[in-house]
Scaffold this motif. Structure first.
Motif, short mmCIF file in Angstrom:
data_model
loop_
_atom_site.label_atom_id
_atom_site.label_comp_id
_atom_site.label_asym_id
_atom_site.label_seq_id
_atom_site.Cartn_x
_atom_site.Cartn_y
_atom_site.Cartn_z
N ARG A 61 41.69 4.78 14.27
CA ARG A 61 41.54 5.09 15.69
C ARG A 61 41.72 6.58 15.96
N HIS A 62 42.68 7.20 15.27
CA HIS A 62 42.91 8.63 15.47
C HIS A 62 41.69 9.45 15.06
N SER A 63 41.08 9.08 13.95
CA SER A 63 39.91 9.83 13.47
C SER A 63 38.75 9.75 14.46
N ILE A 64 38.53 8.56 15.00
CA ILE A 64 37.46 8.40 16.00
C ILE A 64 37.82 9.20 17.25
N MET A 65 39.08 9.16 17.65
CA MET A 65 39.55 9.90 18.82
C MET A 65 39.36 11.40 18.62
N PHE A 66 39.72 11.92 17.45
CA PHE A 66 39.55 13.34 17.17
C PHE A 66 38.07 13.72 17.17
N ALA A 67 37.24 12.85 16.62
CA ALA A 67 35.81 13.14 16.56
C ALA A 67 35.21 13.23 17.97
N ARG A 68 35.58 12.28 18.82
CA ARG A 68 35.08 12.31 20.20
C ARG A 68 35.64 13.51 20.96
N GLY A 69 36.90 13.85 20.66
CA GLY A 69 37.51 15.00 21.32
C GLY A 69 36.83 16.29 20.95
N ALA A 70 36.53 16.47 19.66
CA ALA A 70 35.84 17.68 19.20
C ALA A 70 34.46 17.79 19.84
N ALA A 71 33.77 16.66 19.94
CA ALA A 71 32.44 16.67 20.56
C ALA A 71 32.54 17.05 22.03
N LYS A 72 33.56 16.55 22.72
CA LYS A 72 33.72 16.88 24.13
C LYS A 72 34.08 18.34 24.32
N LEU A 73 34.71 18.95 23.33
CA LEU A 73 35.03 20.37 23.39
C LEU A 73 33.81 21.24 23.05
N ARG A 74 32.69 20.59 22.81
CA ARG A 74 31.41 21.26 22.52
C ARG A 74 31.48 22.07 21.24
N ALA A 75 32.06 21.44 20.23
CA ALA A 75 32.20 22.09 18.93
C ALA A 75 31.36 21.37 17.88
N PRO A 76 30.93 22.09 16.87
CA PRO A 76 30.20 21.45 15.76
C PRO A 76 31.17 20.71 14.86
#
Length: 305
Positions: free
Chosen positions: A125-140
């Motif tokens: 769950r943490h990995s999915i959360m981090f992935a979505r968070g990075a995408a929302k921060l507009r990062a590659p």
């Protein structure tokens, strides 16, 4: 790690290790989060917020930082936070494989076995959360260097016992300290603060387990074994910590990469932040006999001591 004897009565008293695992299971049932519903994924990114506490930026306090506009500073911290999250995903995938391998074919009625699966579920769950968070921060998708990725592949395959659990502990402790700052900082984007709060709460249980497993594995260990594993953990720690902020964050924040790397490498403030975050960790490693002269060389190179 020893599993419950198959002939042990089901109602036999639990060992200290089993008791710790049971308490962690009980805590997980009482206080866990679902990032899908807890984090505000729908509200568009508000660029008036940082992605991390500015004081944790690799350039904070440098002449380059002082020249940057507030908008550029915020963009840099957002890219750096996304890089830390991406590195977290990379190591959490290593962690999951090591733990799953460690409990392969062991007694599923053992609370430690059930806690191990609970921890793996948390990390997914943490990995999915981090992935979505990075995408929302507009990062590659930031990734460690190819060499580090391959070393991680080797480490997750061969690491076992205290080497595996102590390395897990190092990665989690460093993240824990910085994220505790970020989750309380009102300058940080609200959704990032929620992500950090979830991770801090749930990782506190993981760190407890890693400490207990490290101590148990080292019971009766000889000097040579401790010397070897101390070095393995230190080398792993070096590559984990030095991979947290990818050098591409600077270009993606609109900065001169060469200058940014030069000033970040000389930034005593950031080095001090890292050292202070690891004081308790180093004390634990020392008490466990895993802080040797050879290992300290790598910790100093990573600015952890």
């Amino acid at each position: 790690m020893t599993s419950v004897d198959s002939h042990q009565r089901a109602d036999a008293p639990q060992s200290d290790r089993q008791s710790v695992a049971q308490r962690l299971l009980d805590s997980s049932e009482t206080l866990s989060y679902d990032p899908v519903t807890e984090v505000d994924w729908e509200t568009p990114l508000d660029t008036s917020y940082h992605g991390a506490s500015p004081e944790w930026s690799t350039l904070y306090g440098t002449s380059y930082w002082k020249e940057m506009t507030p908008e550029r500073q915020r963009e840099l911290t957002r890219q750096e936070a996304a890089s830390v999250a991406s590195t977290g995903i990379w190591f959490e995938m290593i962690l999951q494989q090591m733990v799953l391998r460690d409990f392969y074919a062991k007694d599923p009625t053992d609370p430690a076995f059930q806690w191990a699966l609970t921890e793996i579920a948390d990390e997914c769950r943490h990995s999915i959360m981090f992935a979505r968070g990075a995408a929302k921060l507009r990062a590659p998708a930031y990734r460690p260097r190819r060499m580090v990725v391959e070393l991680g592949r080797l480490f997750k395959t061969v690491a076992f016992g205290e080497a595996a659990y102590a390395a897990i502990l190092v990665a989690e402790e460093v993240l824990d300290v910085m994220q505790r700052d970020w989750m309380r900082d009102e300058r940080v984007a609200p959704f990032v603060r929620t992500v950090n709060n979830i991770h801090v709460v749930e990782e506190s249980r993981h760190m407890k387990f890693a400490r207990e497993e490290t101590k148990e594995r080292l019971e009766g260990a000889g000097r040579l074994r401790k010397q070897i594993n101390a070095l393995v953990v230190a080398i792993a720690s070096y590559f984990i910590v030095t991979s947290m902020v990818n050098k591409k964050v600077y270009a993606n924040a609109g900065l001169d990469t060469k200058r940014a790397l030069r000033e970040a490498a000389a930034n005593q403030h950031h080095k001090s932040m890292l050292r202070s975050s690891c004081a308790g960790l180093m004390e634990f490693l020392n008490s466990a006999g895993l802080l040797t002269k050879a290992s300290m060389w790598f910790y100093k190179r990573a600015n952890l001591i």
